[in-house]
Design a protein around this motif. Structure first.
Motif, PDB file in Angstrom:
ATOM      1  N   ALA A  12      33.790  19.645 -11.026  1.00 14.62           N
ATOM      2  CA  ALA A  12      33.717  19.590  -9.563  1.00 14.62           C
ATOM      3  C   ALA A  12      33.802  18.151  -9.067  1.00 14.62           C
ATOM      4  N   ARG A  44      38.247  27.845  -7.241  1.00  9.94           N
ATOM      5  CA  ARG A  44      36.844  28.277  -7.308  1.00  9.94           C
ATOM      6  C   ARG A  44      35.898  27.102  -7.120  1.00  9.94           C
ATOM      7  N   LEU A  45      36.225  25.963  -7.729  1.00  7.26           N
ATOM      8  CA  LEU A  45      35.387  24.775  -7.553  1.00  7.26           C
ATOM      9  C   LEU A  45      35.360  24.335  -6.089  1.00  7.26           C
ATOM     10  N   ASN A  47      35.740  26.222  -3.479  1.00  8.42           N
ATOM     11  CA  ASN A  47      34.912  27.158  -2.721  1.00  8.42           C
ATOM     12  C   ASN A  47      33.435  26.818  -2.848  1.00  8.42           C
ATOM     13  N   SER A  48      33.007  26.442  -4.049  1.00  7.36           N
ATOM     14  CA  SER A  48      31.605  26.042  -4.242  1.00  7.36           C
ATOM     15  C   SER A  48      31.298  24.760  -3.482  1.00  7.36           C
ATOM     16  N   ARG A  51      30.941  25.557   0.214  1.00  7.44           N
ATOM     17  CA  ARG A  51      29.671  26.206   0.536  1.00  7.44           C
ATOM     18  C   ARG A  51      28.515  25.215   0.590  1.00  7.44           C
ATOM     19  N   CYS A  52      28.604  24.149  -0.219  1.00  9.02           N
ATOM     20  CA  CYS A  52      27.530  23.151  -0.269  1.00  9.02           C
ATOM     21  C   CYS A  52      27.780  21.967   0.668  1.00  9.02           C
TER      22      CYS A  52
END
Length: 234
Positions: A12, A44-45, A47-48, A51-52
């Protein structure tokens, strides 16, 4: 306890490292070209990270850094002290070599340099340059760093460290390496200095490895990218 780290976190962070001046907004395809990760993994990374709060996705599908990055930057800035980064490196370098270690920055006089920090062993004869001293332009190892790097954007691949003997004074020798900081810009030089008579008998490759590692540590602490560190120091 293992210090291997967490691979997903490191992946990430490599995504965040892709955003640079001139590349503030990137598409998924552009990120995929910059990374060795599969496009699905990058997605996917991202998206994480979104979100943060560490990344955002614009309406046109491009990604950029999120507000959480700015917040952490402000936290870091408020607690940053240059001496906390530089002095431990100088102390270690001095301990490894038994010689004086110093960190120089540009002076307000063109071509001159200011000894901003210095560490000297407690015993033996050593170079007597004091922190706060301003040195005029010369062809010593440190002077050559500033002549070369303060005027240019950088010369990756140049043979480092620079070495000089008897230039600033007839009895002193030194090794110097340029230091790169934030935005991959030249910020100063790290130098080992000592009596020429003693330095003639030292393990030169050992000294060179020690000062190069000090340059890596300083440039890392001052924000240089992994790419410029690799190009500069190997």
């Amino acid at each position: 306890m293992s210090n291997d780290g967490v691979a997903a976190v490191e992946r990430a962070l490599t995504v965040l490292d892709c955003f640079k001046p001139g590349s503030e907004k990137l598409t998924l395809a552009e990120l995929s070209k910059r990374l060795t990760l599969h496009k699905t993994t990058i997605f996917r990374l991202l998206n994480s990270l979104i979100r943060c709060g560490y990344a955002v996705r614009d309406a046109d599908g491009r990604y950029s850094l999120g507000p959480r990055v700015l917040y952490l930057g402000r936290v870091y800035e408020s607690g940053f002290r240059l001496s906390d980064v530089v002095m431990p490196v100088l102390e270690k370098l001095s301990s490894l070599t038994g010689e004086s270690a110093a960190y120089y920055v540009e002076s307000d006089q063109q071509g001159a340099r200011l000894c901003l920090f210095r560490h000297q062993p407690h015993e033996g004869l050593h170079s007597q340059v004091l922190a706060g001293s301003v040195m005029p332009p010369d062809d010593s190892s440190t002077g050559r760093v500033f002549k070369t790097w303060a005027r240019l954007p950088g010369i990756p691949g140049e043979r480092l460290p620079f070495f000089s003997c008897g230039i600033r004074d007839p009895y002193t020798s030194s090794w110097s390496v340029p230091i790169i900081g934030d935005d991959d810009r030249f910020v100063g030089a790290v130098t080992i200095a000592g009596p020429s008579e003693r330095l003639r008998n030292v393990d030169v490759p050992y000294f060179e490895r020690a000062i190069i590692q000090a340059a890596v540590d300083l440039s890392t602490g001052l924000g240089a990218s992994a790419e410029i560190r690799e190009a500069m120091y190997g």
